[in-house]
Design a protein around this motif. Structure first.
Motif: not given
Length: 451
Positions: A289, A294-295, A297-299, A301-302, A336-337, A340
């Motif tokens: 975390w 990691v963040w 890729w999450m960004l 994805a969102v 959420v963005l 991230c």
């Protein structure tokens, strides 16, 4: 070598503290300053294209009419999609602004709250922060009054338009900063008692706030009265961002010693504690975390999910869905963005020691990013000055797009329309932030309201 004293399970460790008065000011982190600058630009672009968003909602998915320029946008699905996506950028920038402030302010306050003299020091610091906001508003208000009196009339000049409606966001920030010492004092004691309870409480409050935000967005339209609870949900959303980012900053500071292996992880972060966390670490030894990748890729994805949702709504002509999903500051996507984005910036700084990095763009980025408060105020107070200029700059391209008969020509004119709006937004940010850096900030330092 003395061994660390074990802490009760679930209790956040606390590093050895030094008196607050002896701490030096931490150097600015380039990645965070870049995020702050991107937030300003995003907010400027959002306001530039906000009339287009409202025009798209009003016109609807009807055929192109040469006499209605906005129909050129509604007649091109990709252009509608891009306008809708820009709508989420404004709330993203606002949340990023609050998160950056919370990330740096709250952890320091939480640490200081266990020292003697905390309330006396925080009273002085809070008064200075609030006075800085008020002085900024007063400074630019005097300039706007002078423009209205000696240069040209400002249509929105007046108490209600400037101080009750135009500066709502600034007042919300002022309230959050004013109550931050009380919040930090409470959070620090919950953290010492049981970290799991604090994490669970933060999670429940965040989820509850955005459930209520969704209820407001999908059951209401238009503006609300000043004391309507639905209006204050937006303010609460920003306060949640401030507190959540502060907790992230607190946890990252506690984990820093363990990650680097420097032996300064504090009580409870010895070798035995480290073994239990190896499964959650990447090859670099850092918790997953706390890794920027990691963040990132999450960004992505969102953003992908948001893009698909917007594209689906545009294809169906359901513009009201976009209005509700991006309703004011209640957008969960924007929140959420922003999370991230903040984590990418701070995790990158932790991994690369970005606070000591050198970049040829560093002075320019820091100079512009420091004007974010001034930009918020100028953008609100001077709306009747910059908006007509922006409209005049963008109008020809949009009108030509509506008149264009060939799809290729319309595509080109719409690209030009977007480009003009974005360039105008960036130019507006640069002009305001440079002036703020050269005039307002030195003045506040001379008044001992800033460092």
């Amino acid at each position: 070598m003395p061994q660390p004293v074990p802490q009760p399970e679930g209790r956040m460790p606390w590093k050895g503290r030094t008196p607050a008065r002896t701490r030096s000011k931490s150097p600015r982190i380039f990645a965070v300053e870049m995020l702050r600058l991107l937030a300003i630009v995003g907010i400027a672009i959002f306001h530039t294209f906000l009339p287009a968003f409202e025009g798209v909602l009003g016109y609807g998915p009807r055929p192109i009419d040469p006499n209605t320029p906005i129909s050129a946008v509604t007649g091109s699905l990709w252009a509608v999609w891009l306008v809708m996506m820009i709508k989420f950028v404004g709330a993203w920038g606002n949340h990023a602004f609050f998160m950056i402030s919370g990330y740096f302010l709250l952890p320091r306050m939480m640490r200081d709250s266990l020292e003697t003299g905390y309330w006396r020091r925080q009273a002085g610091a809070t008064v200075r922060r609030v006075a800085q906001v008020l002085a900024t508003v007063a400074f630019y208000t005097l300039i706007m009054l002078a423009v209205d009196r000696f240069v040209m009339p400002v249509a929105s000049a007046g108490w209600k338009e400037w101080f009750l409606l135009g500066l709502e966001f600034v007042w919300v920030y002022t309230l959050v900063v004013a109550f931050a010492p009380f919040v930090a004092w409470l959070l620090a004691r919950i953290a010492r008692w049981n970290a799991a309870v604090l994490i669970a409480l933060a999670t429940v409050v965040t989820v509850l706030v955005y459930v209520l935000n969704a209820y407001v967005a999908f059951t209401s339209t238009g503006s609300f009265a000043l004391f309507d609870w639905r209006k204050w949900m937006g303010a609460l959303s920003y306060a949640v961002s401030f507190v959540l980012a502060g907790l992230v900053g607190y946890v990252m500071r506690r984990a820093r010693g363990t990650v680097t292996g420097d032996g300064r992880g504090g009580a409870g972060y010895g070798r035995e504690a480290g073994r239990g966390r190896e499964a959650g670490r990447g090859k670099s030894g850092r918790p997953l975390w706390m890794r920027a990748g990691v963040w990132a890729w999450m960004l992505v994805a969102v953003l992908a999910v948001l893009s698909v949702v917007v594209a689906w709504a545009v294809a169906k002509g359901d513009y009201s869905l976009m209005y509700r999903l991006s309703f004011k500051s209640t957008s969960a996507f924007s929140f959420v963005l922003a999370v991230c984005s903040l984590m990418i910036a701070v995790a990158h700084a932790e991994a690369r020691h970005a606070s000591a990095a050198r970049s040829p763009f560093r002075p320019a980025v820091q100079a512009l990013a420091s004007g974010i408060l001034g930009f918020y105020v100028v953008q609100s107070l001077a709306g009747e000055l910059w908006k007509p200029l922006c409209d005049r700059a963008m109008a020809p391209a949009l009108a030509d797009a509506a008149l264009a008969g060939a799809p290729v020509a319309r595509f080109g004119w719409l690209l030009a329309w977007f480009a003009v709006g974005i360039v105008f937004s960036i130019g507006f940010v640069v002009v305001v932030c440079v002036c703020d850096r050269c005039i307002r900030q030195p003045l506040l330092r001379a008044l001992k309201l800033s460092r």
